[in-house]
Design a protein around this motif. Structure first.
Motif, PDB file in Angstrom:
ATOM      1  N   GLN A  14       0.844  -1.189   0.000  1.00  0.00           N
ATOM      2  CA  GLN A  14       0.000   0.000   0.000  1.00  0.00           C
ATOM      3  C   GLN A  14       0.888   1.251   0.000  1.00  0.00           C
ATOM      4  N   GLU A  15       0.417   2.260  -0.714  1.00  0.00           N
ATOM      5  CA  GLU A  15       1.145   3.528  -0.775  1.00  0.00           C
ATOM      6  C   GLU A  15       1.448   4.024   0.635  1.00  0.00           C
ATOM      7  N   GLY A  16       2.684   4.404   0.848  1.00  0.00           N
ATOM      8  CA  GLY A  16       3.086   4.920   2.147  1.00  0.00           C
ATOM      9  C   GLY A  16       3.743   3.891   3.046  1.00  0.00           C
ATOM     10  N   ASP A  17       3.486   2.613   2.754  1.00  0.00           N
ATOM     11  CA  ASP A  17       4.117   1.555   3.531  1.00  0.00           C
ATOM     12  C   ASP A  17       5.550   1.330   3.053  1.00  0.00           C
ATOM     13  N   ASN A  18       6.306   0.591   3.832  1.00  0.00           N
ATOM     14  CA  ASN A  18       7.655   0.215   3.428  1.00  0.00           C
ATOM     15  C   ASN A  18       7.624  -1.100   2.652  1.00  0.00           C
ATOM     16  N   SER A  19       8.519  -1.223   1.682  1.00  0.00           N
ATOM     17  CA  SER A  19       8.625  -2.440   0.867  1.00  0.00           C
ATOM     18  C   SER A  19       9.963  -3.106   1.135  1.00  0.00           C
ATOM     19  N   ILE A  20       9.945  -4.417   1.138  1.00  0.00           N
ATOM     20  CA  ILE A  20      11.194  -5.183   1.258  1.00  0.00           C
ATOM     21  C   ILE A  20      11.217  -6.220   0.148  1.00  0.00           C
ATOM     22  N   ILE A  21      12.211  -6.137  -0.692  1.00  0.00           N
ATOM     23  CA  ILE A  21      12.374  -7.075  -1.796  1.00  0.00           C
ATOM     24  C   ILE A  21      13.643  -7.877  -1.536  1.00  0.00           C
ATOM     25  N   ASN A  22      13.534  -9.193  -1.661  1.00  0.00           N
ATOM     26  CA  ASN A  22      14.636 -10.076  -1.321  1.00  0.00           C
ATOM     27  C   ASN A  22      15.266 -10.732  -2.539  1.00  0.00           C
ATOM     28  N   CYS A  23      16.508 -11.119  -2.361  1.00  0.00           N
ATOM     29  CA  CYS A  23      17.241 -11.763  -3.443  1.00  0.00           C
ATOM     30  C   CYS A  23      18.277 -12.704  -2.822  1.00  0.00           C
ATOM     31  N   ALA A  24      18.368 -13.895  -3.379  1.00  0.00           N
ATOM     32  CA  ALA A  24      19.390 -14.845  -2.946  1.00  0.00           C
ATOM     33  C   ALA A  24      20.397 -15.025  -4.076  1.00  0.00           C
ATOM     34  N   TYR A  25      21.660 -15.145  -3.737  1.00  0.00           N
ATOM     35  CA  TYR A  25      22.663 -15.403  -4.751  1.00  0.00           C
ATOM     36  C   TYR A  25      23.457 -16.633  -4.339  1.00  0.00           C
ATOM     37  N   SER A  26      24.170 -17.204  -5.283  1.00  0.00           N
ATOM     38  CA  SER A  26      24.823 -18.483  -4.997  1.00  0.00           C
ATOM     39  C   SER A  26      26.346 -18.420  -5.076  1.00  0.00           C
ATOM     40  N   ASN A  27      26.887 -17.391  -5.718  1.00  0.00           N
ATOM     41  CA  ASN A  27      28.325 -17.325  -5.937  1.00  0.00           C
ATOM     42  C   ASN A  27      29.037 -16.722  -4.728  1.00  0.00           C
ATOM     43  N   SER A  28      29.791 -17.540  -4.022  1.00  0.00           N
ATOM     44  CA  SER A  28      30.473 -17.043  -2.827  1.00  0.00           C
ATOM     45  C   SER A  28      31.585 -16.052  -3.177  1.00  0.00           C
ATOM     46  N   ALA A  29      31.985 -15.998  -4.453  1.00  0.00           N
ATOM     47  CA  ALA A  29      33.022 -15.058  -4.877  1.00  0.00           C
ATOM     48  C   ALA A  29      32.456 -13.693  -5.255  1.00  0.00           C
ATOM     49  N   SER A  30      31.149 -13.541  -5.214  1.00  0.00           N
ATOM     50  CA  SER A  30      30.533 -12.257  -5.568  1.00  0.00           C
ATOM     51  C   SER A  30      31.003 -11.177  -4.617  1.00  0.00           C
ATOM     52  N   ASP A  31      31.428 -10.056  -5.179  1.00  0.00           N
ATOM     53  CA  ASP A  31      31.941  -8.984  -4.332  1.00  0.00           C
ATOM     54  C   ASP A  31      31.290  -7.631  -4.604  1.00  0.00           C
ATOM     55  N   TYR A  32      30.329  -7.628  -5.506  1.00  0.00           N
ATOM     56  CA  TYR A  32      29.691  -6.357  -5.835  1.00  0.00           C
ATOM     57  C   TYR A  32      28.252  -6.648  -6.212  1.00  0.00           C
ATOM     58  N   PHE A  33      27.318  -5.874  -5.675  1.00  0.00           N
ATOM     59  CA  PHE A  33      25.897  -6.147  -5.843  1.00  0.00           C
ATOM     60  C   PHE A  33      25.166  -4.856  -6.196  1.00  0.00           C
ATOM     61  N   ILE A  34      24.180  -5.004  -7.068  1.00  0.00           N
ATOM     62  CA  ILE A  34      23.435  -3.831  -7.525  1.00  0.00           C
ATOM     63  C   ILE A  34      21.944  -4.169  -7.524  1.00  0.00           C
ATOM     64  N   TRP A  35      21.137  -3.185  -7.212  1.00  0.00           N
ATOM     65  CA  TRP A  35      19.693  -3.273  -7.413  1.00  0.00           C
ATOM     66  C   TRP A  35      19.302  -2.359  -8.563  1.00  0.00           C
ATOM     67  N   TYR A  36      18.472  -2.913  -9.456  1.00  0.00           N
ATOM     68  CA  TYR A  36      17.953  -2.160 -10.591  1.00  0.00           C
ATOM     69  C   TYR A  36      16.430  -2.117 -10.533  1.00  0.00           C
ATOM     70  N   LYS A  37      15.894  -1.061 -11.129  1.00  0.00           N
ATOM     71  CA  LYS A  37      14.449  -0.918 -11.307  1.00  0.00           C
ATOM     72  C   LYS A  37      14.188  -0.908 -12.807  1.00  0.00           C
ATOM     73  N   GLN A  38      13.213  -1.694 -13.253  1.00  0.00           N
ATOM     74  CA  GLN A  38      12.887  -1.703 -14.667  1.00  0.00           C
ATOM     75  C   GLN A  38      11.404  -1.471 -14.870  1.00  0.00           C
ATOM     76  N   GLU A  39      11.096  -0.388 -15.542  1.00  0.00           N
ATOM     77  CA  GLU A  39       9.713  -0.080 -15.898  1.00  0.00           C
ATOM     78  C   GLU A  39       9.424  -0.661 -17.279  1.00  0.00           C
ATOM     79  N   SER A  40       8.168  -0.867 -17.535  1.00  0.00           N
ATOM     80  CA  SER A  40       7.751  -1.520 -18.771  1.00  0.00           C
ATOM     81  C   SER A  40       8.293  -0.799 -19.999  1.00  0.00           C
ATOM     82  N   GLY A  41       8.949  -1.539 -20.882  1.00  0.00           N
ATOM     83  CA  GLY A  41       9.446  -0.980 -22.131  1.00  0.00           C
ATOM     84  C   GLY A  41      10.729  -0.192 -22.010  1.00  0.00           C
ATOM     85  N   LYS A  42      11.346  -0.222 -20.828  1.00  0.00           N
ATOM     86  CA  LYS A  42      12.583   0.536 -20.627  1.00  0.00           C
ATOM     87  C   LYS A  42      13.699  -0.387 -20.171  1.00  0.00           C
ATOM     88  N   GLY A  43      14.942   0.099 -20.304  1.00  0.00           N
ATOM     89  CA  GLY A  43      16.074  -0.630 -19.775  1.00  0.00           C
ATOM     90  C   GLY A  43      16.155  -0.488 -18.269  1.00  0.00           C
TER      91      GLY A  43
END
Lengths: 113, 115
Positions: A14-43
């Motif tokens: 609901q508008e005004g509430d807080n959102s939490i989006i989760n993600c699991a990864y598997s590569n223990s060598a990962s050292d850099y992480f990014i969150w992206y937002k994608q709207e319809s029809g856009k990169g």
């Protein structure tokens, strides 16, 4: 969470509430992480990033949390707005840069009025 | 200034035909990336160009896929003998050198449909 085919996991908030989006990864060598937002029809659009030597980073209305022990990443959006409605992807790299990213399958955020 | 542009925005082709997809990066960006996004999925890395170095082609799914970058600027992704499973949105991004995500900008993509 993971999705199969067209059925992206969807988070309705609901508008005004807080959102939490989760993600699991598997590569223990990962050292850099990014969150992206994608709207319809856009990169994808950069939201926030975090390196593996940190466990929390804050931006404007957004916070990223990294738990390397369980290989989990989360994006928190404060005071969610209708304009936040989009598909959100996490991505990770083991190069320390955005040169060769592995993306998750995405979560659709729907903001209700 | 202008962002990353891609052309065509949509392409419909018949199975077995060759297609060329074009990416114009942001002026001055030395790094250029191609990704593929199938319907309802995340992005899949294809190829990465950095300056005059040999490109990282490790993500190309088959030898039907190739890409070049002329003069360190415009890039063309070529798919030969297209198959129906090649249908996807092909996204290009550019950044200054090996940029962070904050300095990497994506284009709007080319939506490819193979009939």
């Amino acid at each position: 969470g993971e999705s199969v085919g067209l059925h992206l996991p969807t988070l309705s908030v609901q508008e005004g509430d807080n959102s939490i989006i989760n993600c699991a990864y598997s590569n223990s060598a990962s050292d850099y992480f990014i969150w992206y937002k994608q709207e319809s029809g856009k990169g994808p659009q950069f939201i926030i990033d975090i390196r593996s030597n940190m466990d929390k980073r804050q931006g404007q209305r957004v916070t990223v949390l990294l738990n390397k022990t369980v290989k989990h990443l989360s994006l928190q959006i404060a005071a969610t707005q209708p304009g936040d409605s989009a598909v959100y992807f996490c991505a990770e790299s083991s190069t320390g840069t955005a040169s060769k990213l592995t993306f998750g399958t995405g979560t659709r955020l729907q903001v209700t009025l | 200034g202008a962002g990353v542009s891609q052309s065509p925005s949509n392409k419909v082709t018949e199975k077995g035909k060759d297609v060329e997809l074009r990416c114009d990066p942001i002026s001055g960006h030395t790094a250029l990336y191609w990704y593929r996004q199938s319907l309802g999925q995340g992005l899949e890395f294809l190829i990465y160009f950095q300056g005059n170095s040999a490109p990282d082609k490790s993500g190309l799914p088959s030898d039907r896929f190739s890409a070049e970058r002329t003069g360190g600027s415009v890039s063309t992704l070529t798919i030969q003998r297209t198959q129906q499973e090649d249908s996807a949105v092909y996204l290009c991004a550019s950044s200054p050198e090996q940029g962070s995500g904050e300095t990497q900008y994506f284009g709007p993509g080319t939506r490819l449909l193979v009939l």
